[in-house]
Design an enzyme around this catalytic site. Structure first.
Site, short mmCIF file in Angstrom:
data_model
loop_
_atom_site.label_atom_id
_atom_site.label_comp_id
_atom_site.label_asym_id
_atom_site.label_seq_id
_atom_site.Cartn_x
_atom_site.Cartn_y
_atom_site.Cartn_z
N ASN A 275 14.71 19.93 18.70
CA ASN A 275 15.15 19.79 20.08
C ASN A 275 15.36 21.19 20.63
O ASN A 275 16.29 21.89 20.23
CB ASN A 275 16.47 18.99 20.15
CG ASN A 275 17.05 18.99 21.55
OD1 ASN A 275 16.34 19.16 22.53
ND2 ASN A 275 18.36 18.81 21.65
N GLY A 276 14.49 21.62 21.52
CA GLY A 276 14.64 22.96 22.08
C GLY A 276 13.29 23.60 22.34
O GLY A 276 12.29 22.92 22.55
N CYS B 188 14.38 17.24 23.69
CA CYS B 188 14.39 15.93 23.07
C CYS B 188 15.78 15.54 22.57
O CYS B 188 16.71 16.33 22.59
CB CYS B 188 13.44 15.92 21.86
SG CYS B 188 11.98 16.94 22.07
N GLU C 132 23.26 28.67 48.28
CA GLU C 132 24.19 28.23 47.23
C GLU C 132 25.63 28.56 47.54
O GLU C 132 26.52 28.32 46.73
CB GLU C 132 23.79 28.85 45.88
CG GLU C 132 24.12 30.33 45.73
CD GLU C 132 23.05 31.24 46.32
OE1 GLU C 132 23.10 32.44 46.04
OE2 GLU C 132 22.18 30.74 47.06
N MET D 241 17.17 42.29 48.92
CA MET D 241 16.30 41.81 50.01
C MET D 241 14.85 41.60 49.58
O MET D 241 13.94 41.64 50.40
CB MET D 241 16.36 42.76 51.21
CG MET D 241 17.75 42.95 51.78
SD MET D 241 18.63 41.42 52.13
CE MET D 241 17.66 40.76 53.48
N LYS E 27 14.33 37.34 41.81
CA LYS E 27 14.95 37.75 40.55
C LYS E 27 15.20 36.53 39.67
O LYS E 27 16.33 36.25 39.28
CB LYS E 27 16.25 38.50 40.81
CG LYS E 27 17.14 37.80 41.81
CD LYS E 27 18.20 38.74 42.35
CE LYS E 27 18.95 38.08 43.47
NZ LYS E 27 18.11 37.66 44.58
#
Length: 1175
Positions: A319-320, A92, A991, A576, A1042
């Site tokens: 907030n959190g 928030c 990525e 893997m 992971k």
């Protein structure tokens, strides 16, 4: 599996195999999954018989229908299918403005409106695009406004301070009865209700969804009794509100108290931040004068925000996210058994439960903060310091008095841990505190007008720089406070120094705190030689110890996990992914720990980096009984202070016999006679619970759960995890848990994951004695260096475990072990509901599964395999191939014959080989995965083949996995791109970026351009050109195998080509995505989606999530953030390296994630926003 049809959406999930409906596993078969209908529509024959201890899918559907029929218009949907309202998250915008001198004005309110409206982007809208997730304002009581309003009703309001007021959410049908009962309750408490008032509101100002659940807002005024001082009156009002919240709520009645105070009032609701100021006409009235205003706008990742859950709450706006909520709430309930209050006396019990049911993390925190402040002599700032401490353990520069305060506070209560900016006020104090990591933004100004403005971001308040006398940000763990009574701003250093010196904390610690060294010194003449405790013949030492087999050890356990820990002081790495069966599908009697999957942070809060942020992390914990929370005293620190949770064998023996300072320890034997069978297993757990409660009531300080007797005299052990979980929850329910500490002495636990599960379900300390004894034997055999001492073995193992625990905590964004303990941050896959209710209460186990009887039977089977009259081969430690495939061992999805057949089919175009590949692959899936337990519905009318798309069109929906250049070779990476471009599908860069030559210089027949460009926090080759040349831009939030931690590319693998593509440096190791990335909350993700859309307006924006309980709720927030495509990854994917703990024990099957996400999006009409959902 029957297809699910919805409007405006398509699925890319095309890997659900047709399989048979039975299974040969000894642990669980298709008919044991009592809740499997939760995630798929299966054929009537696919589940032959539900476990008799659980509801069938049909019964559950009936219960859901009854629940929905009883649901009132203002209530959010209850638990149904895979949706559970407990999985709510929120993030928030929050801020406040205060006149430091306490001078009232209407301008403060108008400035607060500006602040609130400029945080509109921090909130979210429902499916009608006109209903916010919540907004509100907390202000000081506008006395002049209320005097005139009540005068119109013929009521004279007392002077300010002589009454309390609050706004209630009621319903038209029952509000009169509720108000009457409230008036009567107030009278019994010596209070008089002056009047009720309907709060004027403009219904046209809010959205359609908000109007459907709009409450009748009624405001009450309660007179202060004559002769009552301010503090006494405030406590009377608190008791009235608390008891009303407990006693006046009835089925079918709406009853919620926004706040009730003699200083402040809360106006809030299901608005956007600009609707708030139009809905409540009081807020437009110039007579509304205040000296403070705390505002909040809510982005509820939960799809069903409500009027009640809007902020501000009674004393705070948040907030959190509190990551340790379940443990905090459980332990708060347990403290009810030891709490006493001179202020409330016998009334105290009527205020329980402290945490009211069905609250969000913010609501729970608010309840505890208000309770501590009201029921003890603590000020509001001190209560906040206790619940949200600084990272004091590793701060060498912190003054000793403050360190001692925090150590005292740690003995009183565990931290409420997670990324949080908490703004709080009681009308006198108003302030804010940041979590120990500083993972939420907070900035503040002080002006020449003596006004302080704090907000979760800059740009929300216009002020001439010349008028600013102080401008700063709130730092990690620091507190900002204004005392309007003293009319001053109190800086963090001054504030905490004053509180730290308020009591003799240092003296208390010196007098009462106990350390292990002190216990060792006290027993120096009373310590038997450990070698005499468990002497084994040479034929039964080391790898030939029969207890290894009894407790489920394998050669992989010893060679791949334990030896590296003893040698290198850290866990071994794997890579893997994980293609082994789930524990519930294993054929090799898995121990109960294997059924649990670690939860992790994604989107709504960030994981943290356990290495680079080590300074904020701590393994230190107190052990032993807690004293009365409400009465600060030296007795509260009369506990044993441990630097880490792993106890050596000598230290455990000391604690078992310890009588130092009058402490007593009760050893609870968790073994029973093998001949007693399954019933003996069940009776043993019940006996341990009874003995534990009796010991707590008899004044013992420590309980030691021990399976030392296993294998001796025909005895078999109950799983230490099952015994611990049952005992822990039984002690909580009987209000005895805070009276004792629990130590687990077990041969069963040896891996990092095992230790984490024990800690998560109530253990305070653990002695994995068999792992230690194995290491000592291996040292004697020369496997570990002969020069290594026992102390070095204990230290190496403890360091490896500490590092592993830190990584597990960090992936959930948790910094302290004390907060992690008892927090139950796991999901179970394949455990039955009765078993969970008995041993792991509150843990999600969505498909049901094995019963306690089945686990008991498997424990007895392990005993029979170890000590029964069987062949000599069984004396050798088994290697079922849980990590690496072995013939005759555990099934693996990727097994050699299947890969060989695929290669033969591809190279030689051999159709028989392809059929063999298909057959073996489907069989592997049946033996390893949840989707293998499903069958296609086959009783529907067949579709004519002419109506089916040709294969050439179907393959255009295919997309490759996101494997980066670096995890695979450039040749393989480019081949995938060329292939997918030829068939019209999509390849994914991963990525690791993509060299510009591949998309700028395209060969029409051999295009190497990847249609999907992945973005991992804007790193690794992300340029404007890279973003512009994409069909899909995919934001990678987590990795499948992971989640919560990054895959590692070692420096020696970072070649010049890889470094050039990733815009990095050759030879420098990379981690992707970084644990400490730039997505701190759902609003940050929404902003990144917007930025990516600006960079490439034609691209579809995709967000990659990983399956876990609540991923559907997270995905709904992603949809609100305007993502067009959502990918749900499973626990078994990923190519990068990580510790085996992360690869094997984090994340959930994608089947559960896709099903939950679809169900939750459909349930709240957000499914059309995410047009594509894939795995």
């Amino acid at each position: 599996m029957a297809p699910t049809i919805t409007d405006n959406c398509e699925f890319e999930c095309a890997t659900v195999e047709a399989t048979t409906t039975t299974t040969t596993t000894t642990t669980i078969s298709g008919d044991n999954f009592d809740n499997i209908d939760n995630f798929a529509s299966s054929g009537s024959d696919s589940i032959e018989q539900s476990n008799e201890l659980h509801l069938s899918g049909e019964q559950q559907d009936q219960d859901v229908q009854e629940q929905q029929q009883q649901q009132m218009p203002w209530e959010a949907p209850g638990k149904q299918g895979l949706y559970d309202p407990q999985n709510e998250h929120e993030a928030c915008g929050v801020g406040f403005i205060v006149a430091i001198d306490g001078k009232r004005s209407h301008k403060i309110l108008r400035d607060a409106q500006t602040l609130s409206e400029r945080m509109n982007h921090r909130g979210a809208c429902a499916c009608d695009n006109d209903t916010g997730d919540g907004a509100g304002v907390l202000a000081s009581i506008p006395h002049g406004l209320y005097v005139k309003a009540l005068a119109k009703q013929g009521v004279t309001l007392p002077d300010l301070g002589d009454y309390a007021t609050g706004i209630f959410y009621l319903d038209e049908a029952q509000h009169a009865a509720a108000e009457k009962e409230f008036n009567e309750l107030a009278k019994t408490l010596g209070l008089e209700v002056i009047a009720w008032r309907t709060v004027p509101a403009n219904q046209a100002a809010i959205g359609v969804v908000a109007r459907k659940s709009e409450p009748l807002s009624r405001q009450v005024f309660v007179r202060r009794p004559e002769g009552s001082d301010e503090k006494t009156f405030q406590r009377q009002v608190f008791v009235l509100r608390k008891r009303a919240s407990h006693e006046l709520i009835k089925p079918g009645r709406r009853f919620y108290i926004c706040s009730m105070s003699d200083r402040t009032v809360v106006y809030k609701g299901l608005f956007t931040s600009d609707q708030l100021w139009d809905y409540y006409t009081d807020l437009k009235n110039p007579e509304f004068e205040t000296y403070l205003a705390l505002v909040h706008t809510r982005f509820s990742t939960n799809t069903f925000p409500s009027w009640e859950r809007a902020h501000p709450l009674r004393v705070l706006a948040h907030n959190g996210e509190i990551n340790t909520l379940r443990g905090n709430v459980n332990l708060m309930k347990a403290r009810e058994g030891v709490m006493q209050s001179d202020l409330f006396g016998d009334q105290l019990k009527k205020l329980y439960p402290v945490v009211e049911p069905n609250l969000s993390d913010s609501g729970s925190f608010d309840c505890v903060l208000e309770f501590i402040t009201m029921a003890s002599e603590r000020s509001l700032p001190e209560s906040v310091m206790t619940m949200v401490p600084e990272a004091w353990q590793n701060d060498k520069t912190m003054p000793q008095e403050k360190r001692d305060f925090y150590q005292w506070a740690a003995c009183v209560m565990e931290p409420w841990d997670g990324p949080a900016l908490i703004s709080f006020t009681d009308g006198r104090y108003i302030g804010a505190v940041l979590d120990r990591n500083g993972l939420r933004p907070s900035r503040f100004y002080v002006t020449k007008e003596n006004v302080l403005v704090m907000a979760s971001e800059v740009g929300v308040y216009d002020v001439d720089p010349a008028q600013v006398t102080l401008k700063s940000r709130l730092k990690p763990g620091r507190m900002l406070l204004v005392d309007t009574k003293e009319q001053k701003l109190i800086q963090d250093i001054e504030l905490k120094a004053t509180i730290s010196k308020s009591r003799p904390h240092s003296e208390w610690l010196q007098q009462k705190m106990i350390t292990l060294d002190e216990i060792r010194n006290a027993n120096v003449l009373n310590t038997p030689q450990v070698d005499d405790l468990a002497k084994l013949p040479a034929s039964q030492r080391g790898i030939f110890d029969p207890r290894l087999s009894l407790f489920g050890y394998t050669t992989e356990t010893v060679n791949m996990l334990l030896i590296p820990m003893f040698k290198n002081k850290k866990e071994a790495l794997g890579s893997m992914g994980n293609d082994a069966p789930l524990a519930c599908l294993s054929t090799f009697q898995p121990i109960p720990y294997e059924y649990f999957k670690q939860l992790f942070a994604q989107v709504t809060n960030p994981p943290i980096d356990p290495f680079r942020e080590k300074v904020v992390m701590s393994m230190q914990c107190p052990l032993g009984p807690e004293a009365n929370l409400l009465q600060p005293s030296a007795q509260q620190v009369h506990r044993i202070w441990l630097t880490n949770p792993i106890l050596s064998i000598p230290d455990t023996q000391l604690l078992k016999r310890n009588t130092h300072r009058g402490w007593r320890t009760k050893v609870l034997d968790i073994t029973f006679q093998y001949n007693d069978g399954v019933q003996g297993y069940l009776d043993c757990i019940d006996r341990v619970c009874r003995e534990g409660v009796s010991a707590a009531q008899a004044g013992y300080q420590l309980l030691v759960i021990s399976d030392r007797g296993a294998g001796i005299g025909g005895k078999v052990a109950v799983s230490a995890l099952l015994a611990l979980g049952a005992l822990h929850h039984h002690l909580i329910e009987t209000l005895q848990r805070m009276k004792v500490g629990i130590v687990v002495e077990t041969a069963e636990a040896r891996e990092v994951h095992h230790i984490c599960v024990l800690l998560g379900y109530g253990a305070d300390a653990i002695c994995p004695y068999l792992a230690f004894e194995l290491a000592q034997a291996l040292r004697d055999d020369g496997v570990i260096g002969p020069e290594v001492s026992d102390k070095q073995i204990y230290a190496a193992y403890a360091q490896a475990i500490d590092t592993g625990i830190a990584k597990v905590m960090a992936k959930m964004g948790i910094s302290t072990l004390q907060s992690y303990k008892s927090a139950q941050i796991f999901e179970a896959v394949g455990l039955g509901t009765d078993l969970v209710a008995k041993c792991f209460r509150g843990t999600q186990s969505r498909i049901g599964g094995v019963t306690l009887e089945i686990l008991a039977k498997e424990g007895l089977e392990r005993y029979q395999l170890t000590y029964g009259k069987t062949s000599p081969d069984t004396r050798i430690l088994r290697n079922p191939g849980q990590y690496h495939w072995r013939h005759g061992g555990e099934a693996h999805i990727n097994e050699p014959s299947s890969i060989g057949s695929l290669q033969e089919a591809a190279v030689n175009k051999n159709l028989d080989a392809f059929e063999a590949f298909k057959k073996t692959t489907l069989e592997s899936v049946r033996r390893c995965a949840l989707r293998g337990q499903l069958d296609f519905v086959n009783d529907r009318q067949k579709i004519d083949l002419s109506e089916v798309e040709p294969a050439s069109e179907i393959v255009k929906r295919f997309a490759t996995g996101a494997m980066s250049f670096g995890s695979i070779s450039l040749e393989a990476h480019q081949t995938l791109s060329i292939t997918m471009n030829r068939i019209g599908g999509k390849s994914n860069t991963g990525e690791g970026g993509e060299d510009s030559d591949r998309y700028l210089n395209q060969d029409p027949n051999n295009s190497r351009r990847s249609a999907i460009k992945q973005v991992a926090s804007g790193r690794f080759g992300v340029t404007a050109s890279y973003l512009a040349n994409a069909d899909d831009l995919q934001i990678k939030m987590a990795q499948g195998a992971k989640p919560g931690e990054g895959g590692e590319l070692p420096g020696y693998k970072v070649t010049k080509d890889i470094a050039k593509t990733r815009k990095s440096v050759p030879g420098v190791g990379l981690i992707s995505p970084p644990p400490h990335h730039d997505i701190y909350s759902i609003e940050d993700l929404a902003e990144l989606i917007y930025d990516l859309k600006c960079s490439n307006p034609n691209a579809r924006i995709s967000v990659k999530l990983v399956s876990e309980v609540g991923v559907g709720v997270v995905a709904s927030g992603v949809a609100k953030g305007k993502a067009e495509h959502i990918v749900i990854s499973g626990h078994d994917g990923g190519t990068g390296a990580s510790s085996w703990t992360g690869i094997k024990n984090a994340g959930l099957p994608w089947e559960l994630g896709v099903a939950e996400t679809h169900q939750v999006l459909v349930l709240n009409n957000l499914r059309s926003r995410a047009w594509w959902l894939s795995r």
